[in-house]
Enzyme design. Structure first.
Site, PDB file in Angstrom:
ATOM      1  CG  HIS A  18      -1.928  -1.036   1.343  1.00 42.97           C
ATOM      2  ND1 HIS A  18      -2.076  -1.830   2.455  1.00 42.97           N
ATOM      3  CD2 HIS A  18      -2.876  -1.450   0.468  1.00 42.97           C
ATOM      4  CE1 HIS A  18      -3.072  -2.681   2.265  1.00 42.97           C
ATOM      5  NE2 HIS A  18      -3.569  -2.475   1.062  1.00 42.97           N
ATOM      6  CE  LYS A  42     -14.049  -6.954   3.511  1.00 37.69           C
ATOM      7  NZ  LYS A  42     -12.849  -6.366   2.879  1.00 37.69           N
ATOM      8  NE  ARG A  91      -2.823  -7.774  -4.491  1.00 32.59           N
ATOM      9  CZ  ARG A  91      -3.593  -8.170  -3.503  1.00 32.59           C
ATOM     10  NH1 ARG A  91      -3.091  -8.308  -2.300  1.00 32.59           N
ATOM     11  NH2 ARG A  91      -4.860  -8.467  -3.696  1.00 32.59           N
ATOM     12  CB  SER A 129      -4.338  -6.620   4.629  1.00 31.09           C
ATOM     13  OG  SER A 129      -3.935  -5.380   4.117  1.00 31.09           O
TER      14      SER A 129
HETATM   15  O1  PNS Z   1      -9.134  -2.960   0.278  1.00 34.59           O
HETATM   16  P1  PNS Z   1     -10.428  -3.445  -0.295  1.00 34.59           P
HETATM   17  O2  PNS Z   1     -11.231  -4.156   0.777  1.00 34.59           O
HETATM   18  O3  PNS Z   1     -10.218  -4.301  -1.526  1.00 34.59           O
HETATM   19  O4  PNS Z   1     -11.261  -2.147  -0.757  1.00 34.59           O
HETATM   20  C1  PNS Z   1     -12.558  -2.265  -1.294  1.00 34.59           C
HETATM   21  C2  PNS Z   1     -13.228  -0.879  -1.450  1.00 34.59           C
HETATM   22  C3  PNS Z   1     -13.183  -0.101  -0.161  1.00 34.59           C
HETATM   23  C4  PNS Z   1     -12.522  -0.105  -2.536  1.00 34.59           C
HETATM   24  C5  PNS Z   1     -14.701  -1.135  -1.910  1.00 34.59           C
HETATM   25  O5  PNS Z   1     -15.283  -2.096  -1.080  1.00 34.59           O
HETATM   26  C6  PNS Z   1     -15.565   0.120  -1.884  1.00 34.59           C
HETATM   27  O6  PNS Z   1     -15.335   1.036  -2.642  1.00 34.59           O
HETATM   28  N1  PNS Z   1     -16.565   0.162  -0.979  1.00 34.59           N
HETATM   29  C7  PNS Z   1     -17.425   1.310  -0.804  1.00 34.59           C
HETATM   30  C8  PNS Z   1     -18.857   1.012  -1.233  1.00 34.59           C
HETATM   31  C9  PNS Z   1     -19.021   1.199  -2.715  1.00 34.59           C
HETATM   32  O7  PNS Z   1     -18.828   2.278  -3.257  1.00 34.59           O
HETATM   33  N2  PNS Z   1     -19.385   0.092  -3.373  1.00 34.59           N
HETATM   34  C10 PNS Z   1     -19.572   0.059  -4.807  1.00 34.59           C
HETATM   35  C11 PNS Z   1     -18.271  -0.212  -5.524  1.00 34.59           C
HETATM   36  S1  PNS Z   1     -18.571  -0.535  -7.185  1.00 34.59           S
END
Ligand code: PNS
Length: 160
Positions: A18, A42, A91, A129
């Site tokens: 990150h 979560k 990645r 993570s």
């Molecule tokens: O580190 P992660 O868990 O892969 O991140 C995922 C994240 C936070 C980018 C994604 O879950 C997110 O954007 N959540 C917010 C809700 C949202 O906007 N959902 C629609 C996405 S198309």
């Protein structure tokens, strides 16, 4: 006009992968807002406050990087902070399918933000993570993969 990028994620906890992406983004955009998702569904290992502290410490050297958190839709948060770019790291090809789906959905939700995919350094391409937590939980070596402060906090969590 300045270009603000938002780098969203769970960051539970932040890894050197990150940090590598934050560094790359910080060099290319006027401002980078690292946004921690507050996700009630979560169960994270670290609270949002702890994740914020770890990210703040790890990004102290980057003047144009701010740490924030959000709930709700990412595109709404991006609009709130004036960001026109969403940064996501890829990645391996296995990341691509999910990232593509999210990027296209976000584009449908808002035409004002563009997703930019970035590649972390090859040395971090295996890092996540989730794996870090698994290794730390079993007492494995994670030095060099996360900031030292994160390594310490992980040890604390798992030796309590
Ligand atoms: O580190 P992660 O868990 O892969 O991140 C995922 C994240 C936070 C980018 C994604 O879950 C997110 O954007 N959540 C917010 C809700 C949202 O906007 N959902 C629609 C996405 S198309």
């Amino acid at each position: 006009m300045e270009t603000i990028a938002v780098y969203p994620g769970s960051f539970d906890p932040v890894t050197n992968g990150h940090i590598d992406l934050i560094q790359r983004s910080s060099a290319r955009f006027d401002k980078v807002v690292v946004a921690i998702l507050r996700n009630a569904s979560k169960t994270p290992l670290f609270s949002v406050e702890e994740r914020r502290e770890m990210l703040t410490a790890a990004t102290r050297g980057f003047e144009n990087v701010a740490i924030d958190d959000f709930s709700g839709l990412l595109v709404d948060f991006a609009e709130q902070v004036g960001a026109s770019v969403i940064i996501r790291g890829i990645r391996a090809i296995s990341d691509y399918e999910y990232e593509l789906q999210m990027a296209l959905m976000n584009r449908r939700l808002s035409s004002r933000v563009e997703t930019v995919f970035m590649l972390p350094a090859e040395s971090y391409s295996f890092l996540s993570s989730k794996l870090i937590k698994e290794i730390a939980c079993h007492g494995g070596a994670i030095g060099g993969l996360v900031p030292e402060d994160v390594e310490r906090r992980l040890k604390d969590k798992f030796t309590r």
